[in-house]
Design a protein around this motif. Structure first.
Motif, mmCIF file in Angstrom:
data_model
loop_
_atom_site.group_PDB
_atom_site.id
_atom_site.type_symbol
_atom_site.label_atom_id
_atom_site.label_comp_id
_atom_site.label_asym_id
_atom_site.label_seq_id
_atom_site.Cartn_x
_atom_site.Cartn_y
_atom_site.Cartn_z
ATOM 1 N N ARG A 3 -55.745 -40.826 4.109
ATOM 2 C CA ARG A 3 -54.744 -40.201 3.261
ATOM 3 C C ARG A 3 -55.381 -38.995 3.280
ATOM 4 O O ARG A 3 -56.393 -38.489 2.961
ATOM 5 C CB ARG A 3 -54.474 -40.976 1.910
ATOM 6 N N SER A 4 -54.343 -37.877 3.084
ATOM 7 C CA SER A 4 -54.609 -36.477 3.226
ATOM 8 C C SER A 4 -55.005 -35.964 1.726
ATOM 9 O O SER A 4 -54.671 -36.592 0.807
ATOM 10 C CB SER A 4 -53.115 -35.732 3.431
ATOM 11 N N SER A 5 -55.936 -34.996 1.944
ATOM 12 C CA SER A 5 -56.350 -34.314 0.752
ATOM 13 C C SER A 5 -55.507 -33.318 0.297
ATOM 14 O O SER A 5 -55.826 -32.492 -0.942
ATOM 15 C CB SER A 5 -57.724 -33.584 1.133
ATOM 16 N N ASN A 6 -54.131 -33.054 0.648
ATOM 17 C CA ASN A 6 -53.113 -32.328 0.593
ATOM 18 C C ASN A 6 -53.719 -30.733 0.403
ATOM 19 O O ASN A 6 -53.296 -29.906 -0.213
ATOM 20 C CB ASN A 6 -52.646 -32.480 -0.729
ATOM 21 N N ASN A 7 -54.590 -30.455 1.498
ATOM 22 C CA ASN A 7 -55.021 -29.127 1.686
ATOM 23 C C ASN A 7 -54.147 -28.252 2.602
ATOM 24 O O ASN A 7 -54.265 -28.362 3.745
ATOM 25 C CB ASN A 7 -56.539 -29.316 2.199
ATOM 26 N N ARG A 8 -53.234 -27.946 1.777
ATOM 27 C CA ARG A 8 -52.023 -27.377 2.922
ATOM 28 C C ARG A 8 -52.072 -25.759 2.349
ATOM 29 O O ARG A 8 -52.569 -25.253 1.795
ATOM 30 C CB ARG A 8 -50.724 -27.970 2.303
ATOM 31 N N ASP A 299 -49.657 -38.172 6.048
ATOM 32 C CA ASP A 299 -50.955 -37.749 5.490
ATOM 33 C C ASP A 299 -51.931 -37.693 6.330
ATOM 34 O O ASP A 299 -52.843 -36.998 6.476
ATOM 35 C CB ASP A 299 -51.209 -38.570 4.334
ATOM 36 N N GLU A 302 -51.646 -35.159 8.805
ATOM 37 C CA GLU A 302 -52.046 -33.670 8.384
ATOM 38 C C GLU A 302 -53.514 -33.704 8.429
ATOM 39 O O GLU A 302 -54.093 -32.872 8.620
ATOM 40 C CB GLU A 302 -51.272 -33.561 7.014
ATOM 41 N N GLU A 303 -54.325 -34.810 7.887
ATOM 42 C CA GLU A 303 -55.578 -34.646 7.453
ATOM 43 C C GLU A 303 -56.330 -34.340 8.860
ATOM 44 O O GLU A 303 -57.567 -33.544 8.962
ATOM 45 C CB GLU A 303 -56.319 -36.107 6.896
ATOM 46 N N CYS A 304 -56.007 -35.106 9.865
ATOM 47 C CA CYS A 304 -56.565 -34.945 11.266
ATOM 48 C C CYS A 304 -56.516 -33.506 11.793
ATOM 49 O O CYS A 304 -57.392 -32.865 12.051
ATOM 50 C CB CYS A 304 -56.290 -35.897 12.294
ATOM 51 N N ARG A 306 -55.759 -30.703 9.716
ATOM 52 C CA ARG A 306 -56.187 -29.777 8.752
ATOM 53 C C ARG A 306 -57.734 -29.822 8.938
ATOM 54 O O ARG A 306 -58.326 -28.817 8.863
ATOM 55 C CB ARG A 306 -55.872 -30.003 7.401
ATOM 56 N N SER A 307 -58.312 -30.869 9.356
ATOM 57 C CA SER A 307 -59.869 -30.971 9.567
ATOM 58 C C SER A 307 -60.273 -30.297 11.004
ATOM 59 O O SER A 307 -61.439 -30.120 11.287
ATOM 60 C CB SER A 307 -60.389 -32.313 9.403
#
Length: 360
Positions: A3-8, A299, A302-304, A306-307
């Motif tokens: 799940r995403s860390s919501n670092n948006r 999520d 997004e996580e993949c 954003r990383s």
């Protein structure tokens, strides 16, 4: 995917492609019972309406048994690309075409023509993974050794890209009054003599609206990575989690930089296969399944992203499943600011943020 860390909020947007009729699991019902072009056209039009960057069309030269990420389709891929170009306006159309089933000159000419027909939306999906059944259909019943096939495919790709660059953008004059069709100083003979091919050039097709068709590469093993980093515009990865994908993504970018390319000259997309039922979903990749709803699928993507494990995703799904992804997952990705609101421009290179002709 976790799940995403919501670092948006960093302003980055992901690229999205979709593979037409990808590999199906044994539990799935075949998406199309026969060669129904109207069915395929609706799929691509739906992807275009959703704003996806491109559709990948599988090469269907092997008769049966292919386990490539893009399963077989009932039409030859470049023929299908030409037909789909007449019923779409913006989405990129990337066709698989084998280095065994074609000669470099004819393939380069075909894609250069398709790029003009589609107004700069064409791409070639090349693989350097040998397919024994395919070789047997083209006078090579003994097939190729892995190393021999790799060297031959690399030479083939270099020839095709060289032929695409054989004319400068303003080489053709069409000067009837002066009797000049082209400027000789802006025509470049390839004059290739290599281990497997001899090709003089140039093509009898002008430079395309996006300079050259986009080169997409798939199925790269470790010995192939340097080739992809040197010549590809887009590379598709099969990794299912962010950590190994990020390591390979970073390695590809470093190798591309070592080849004299700019950081943005190569886009890396991760293959994912979400199956959405409206209240839950399964993200399938290389046999692993994780139950998730649409928000959790978003999520994970997004996580993949954003990383910095990838520049976007190639969605593997049958046409019947595209509506759920478009209706349930894309709105969530847009809400998070992860997708462009519209196409950047007219050509596939512009969709992907690639410079015309790249910097190779």
């Amino acid at each position: 995917m976790m799940r995403s860390s919501n670092n948006r909020g960093n302003g980055a947007t992901m690229h999205l492609a979709v593979s037409l009729l990808p590999r199906r699991t044994s539990s799935e019902v075949p998406a199309a019972a026969g060669p129904d072009f109207s069915h395929l056209a609706r799929f691509v039009q739906k992807a275009e309406a959703a704003g996806l960057d491109m559709v990948l069309l599988a090469d269907s030269a092997p008769v049966a048994g292919s386990d490539a990420p893009n399963g077989q389709v009932p039409f030859e891929a470049t023929t299908l690309l030409a037909a789909l170009a007449t019923v779409t306006d913006r989405i990129g159309l990337v066709a698989g075409a084998s280095t065994v089933a074609h000669q470099p000159y004819n393939l380069a000419r075909r894609f250069a023509s398709l790029d003009i027909i589609s107004h700069g939306r064409a791409g070639w999906n090349a693989t350097i993974v040998p397919e024994p059944r395919e070789a047997a259909n083209f006078s090579r019943p003994q097939g190729f050794s892995r190393d021999d096939f790799r060297r031959r495919a690399e030479e083939f790709i270099d020839i095709v890209q060289g032929l695409w660059r054989g004319w400068d953008a303003d080489a053709l004059l069409f000067d009837k009054r002066g009797g000049r069709f082209f400027n000789p100083e802006k025509m470049h003979l390839l004059d290739h003599k290599g281990e497997y091919f001899s090709v003089r050039g140039p093509l009898n097709v002008a430079r395309s609206p996006q300079d050259t068709p986009v080169l997409v590469m798939t199925g790269l093993s470790e010995p192939d990575i340097d080739i992809g980093a040197r010549v590809a515009d887009v590379i598709l990865l099969d990794e299912q989690t962010a950590e190994p994908a990020k390591a390979l993504h970073d390695d590809l970018k470093r190798r591309a930089l070592a080849c004299g390319r700019s950081p943005g000259a190569l886009k890396v997309l991760m293959n994912v296969a979400p199956v959405i039922d409206g209240t839950g979903a399964q993200a399938e990749a290389r046999g692993a399944e994780i139950a998730a709803g649409p928000e959790a699928v978003a999520d994970g993507l997004e996580e993949c992203f954003r990383s910095k494990a990838c520049d976007g995703f190639n969605i593997l799904m049958p046409p019947s499943a595209l509506d759920d992804f478009v209706d349930l997952v894309l709105p969530e990705l847009r809400r998070r600011g992860l997708l462009q609101s519209d196409y950047r421009n007219a050509t596939l290179r512009s969709h992907l943020g690639l410079d015309p002709g790249d910097d190779q």
